[in-house]
Design an enzyme around this catalytic site. Structure first.
Site, PDB file in Angstrom:
ATOM      1  N   ARG A  24       0.836  -1.212   0.000  1.00 15.38           N
ATOM      2  CA  ARG A  24       0.000   0.000   0.000  1.00 15.38           C
ATOM      3  C   ARG A  24       0.872   1.264   0.000  1.00 15.38           C
ATOM      4  NH1 ARG A  24      -0.377   4.636   2.754  1.00 15.38           N
ATOM      5  NH2 ARG A  24       0.064   3.508   4.694  1.00 15.38           N
ATOM      6  N   ASP A  25       1.598   1.499   1.075  1.00 10.83           N
ATOM      7  CA  ASP A  25       2.381   2.739   1.167  1.00 10.83           C
ATOM      8  C   ASP A  25       3.459   2.759   0.081  1.00 10.83           C
ATOM      9  OD1 ASP A  25       4.128   4.866   2.074  1.00 10.83           O
ATOM     10  OD2 ASP A  25       3.267   4.649   4.062  1.00 10.83           O
TER      11      ASP A  25
ATOM     12  N   HIS B  68       5.354   4.450  12.570  1.00 15.52           N
ATOM     13  CA  HIS B  68       5.345   4.358  11.107  1.00 15.52           C
ATOM     14  C   HIS B  68       6.350   5.409  10.624  1.00 15.52           C
ATOM     15  CE1 HIS B  68       2.973   3.976   7.210  1.00 15.52           C
ATOM     16  NE2 HIS B  68       3.538   5.166   7.023  1.00 15.52           N
TER      17      HIS B  68
ATOM     18  N   HIS C 291       8.942   7.002   7.987  1.00 16.56           N
ATOM     19  CA  HIS C 291       9.569   7.161   6.673  1.00 16.56           C
ATOM     20  C   HIS C 291      11.037   7.519   6.911  1.00 16.56           C
ATOM     21  CE1 HIS C 291       6.074   6.788   3.921  1.00 16.56           C
ATOM     22  NE2 HIS C 291       5.434   6.954   5.068  1.00 16.56           N
TER      23      HIS C 291
ATOM     24  N   CYS D 163       4.255   9.253   0.191  1.00 12.32           N
ATOM     25  CA  CYS D 163       2.855   9.635   0.116  1.00 12.32           C
ATOM     26  C   CYS D 163       2.737  10.660  -0.997  1.00 12.32           C
ATOM     27  CB  CYS D 163       2.381  10.223   1.442  1.00 12.32           C
ATOM     28  SG  CYS D 163       0.712  10.892   1.340  1.00 12.32           S
TER      29      CYS D 163
ATOM     30  N   ASN E 167       9.147   4.192   3.446  1.00 15.70           N
ATOM     31  CA  ASN E 167       9.159   3.764   4.851  1.00 15.70           C
ATOM     32  C   ASN E 167      10.484   3.084   5.156  1.00 15.70           C
ATOM     33  OD1 ASN E 167       6.000   3.478   4.320  1.00 15.70           O
ATOM     34  ND2 ASN E 167       6.406   3.693   6.484  1.00 15.70           N
TER      35      ASN E 167
END
Ligand code: HMG
Ligand code: MG
Length: 310
Positions: free
Chosen positions: A23-24, A214, A216, A247, A256
């Site tokens: 996803r990310d 989370h 990055h 993002c 990430n």
């Protein structure tokens, strides 16, 4: 200050890793085929991971890269015991996620107004109102809801975020019914002292076992911040295979922290993850070949180039 740096004996014995690469990672990559997304998730499912965020039911006008998430969920080969989750910004997203068979959903808010407006087109207060029907719908379907909170130390639009701002929105997400709040350093700029101050503020409202981090890795500090979080009792860490990610609404932010790097750090610190590092690195190698770039993971590069014994 010593309160932020307890003894290493305070490290957890086990860490849960939430893999967010599909996803990310892939929300930030154009032109990844449906079959490559499915193959990546299938390879990740064989690594020992227990939680794979596999897509996003957001507006395809805002993030076209995730427009095929329904097909992804329908075609992956689900392994028993793995939670396959998805992002859902609104009730429409939840309905699509349920129809596609997502096991869990996540809402996403921001601690800063600027990012909230750019990412989900509303203020923080409006977003919390919009999440109510999402939580209601999820409850009706017995789906657990995770809450993401972005920009926990820095915002690409508003500058630095205060720990109080973060703790306030994190507390509201938790009180609304999110079983876990994932604290996102969206731009990857945090350093351990500021990160610790932010965590300390959140921990005064939310138990450590309901918090995740989370990070990055834009400024190369993600692993250091994660280690700081582990020392403070947090034992859920989001990570992205091969360090993929970003993002679309956080310009300049890199991926990430690489899952391979987190697994290596944990296992070498006596913390079990249940993940097979070589299989994980191979999943990262596969998707990086499709993307035409090397993995953004030192651990994966050392393993895959045979330098691991040096
Ligand atoms: P909006 O434009 O204010 O809302 O967007 P809208 O209701 O007017 O919808 C716009 C269009 O999208 C409409 O289509 C809707 O039907 C459609 P039209 O009528 O124009 O043809 N639409 C949808 N379609 C499919 N699924 C849906 C859906 N909702 C509306 N669920 C909205 C508001 C929230 C929808 C939009 O801003 C959006 O989708 N934003 C998502 C942005 C995003 O995905 N960002 C990346 C994920 S967050 C992240 O990466 C951070 C994180 O990793 C943590 C961290 O690192 O900090 C989690
Ligand atoms: Mg992110």
């Amino acid at each position: 200050m010593t309160a932020f740096f307890p003894a290493t004996s305070d490290l957890p014995s086990r860490v849960k890793i939430v893999e967010v690469g599909p996803r990310d990672g892939l929300q930030n990559e154009a032109n990844v085929s449906l079959s490559d997304k499915i193959q990546l998730i299938d390879m990740l499912s064989a690594t020992g991971l227990t939680h794979i965020e596999s897509g996003s039911f957001v507006s395809p006008k805002w993030v076209p890269q995730m427009a095929d998430s329904s097909e992804v969920f329908q075609r992956i080969h689900r392994a028993p015991g793995i939670v396959y989750s998805a992002l859902t910004p609104n009730a429409r997203g939840v309905d699509l996620a349920i129809a596609a068979g997502a096991d869990e959903i996540a809402i996403f808010a921001s601690a800063s107004e600027g990012f909230s407006q750019k990412n989900i087109n509303c203020s923080i207060a409006q977003s919390l109102v919009r999440f109510e029907p999402v939580l209601l719908r999820a409850r009706e379907h017995q789906l657990r809801v995770r809450g993401y909170l972005s920009c926990v130390t820095d915002c690409p639009y508003d500058g630095q975020t205060t720990p109080e701002q973060v703790a306030n929105v994190a507390r509201l997400l938790y009180q609304m019914g999110c079983y876990e709040v994932s604290l996102g350093d969206t731009v990857g700029k945090a350093t351990p002292l500021r990160f610790a101050r932010m965590l300390d503020a959140c921990l005064s409202h939310i138990p450590a076992d309901a918090l995740a981090v989370h990070c990055h890795n834009t400024w190369g500090q993600a692993l250091t911040n994660i280690y700081q979080a582990l020392l403070m009792g947090i034992s859920t860490v989001d990570a992205s295979v091969a360090g993929l990610g970003g993002c679309p609404y956080a310009p300049g932010a890199s991926g990430n922290v690489a899952t391979e790097d987190v697994v290596y750090l944990c296992e070498q610190s006596g913390i079990s993850t249940g993940i097979d590092l070589m299989k994980l690195a191979q999943a990262g190698e596969f998707i990086c070949k499709q993307l035409g770039k090397p993995p953004a993971s030192n651990t994966a590069l050392a393993l895959l180039t045979g330098d691991s014994d040096r």
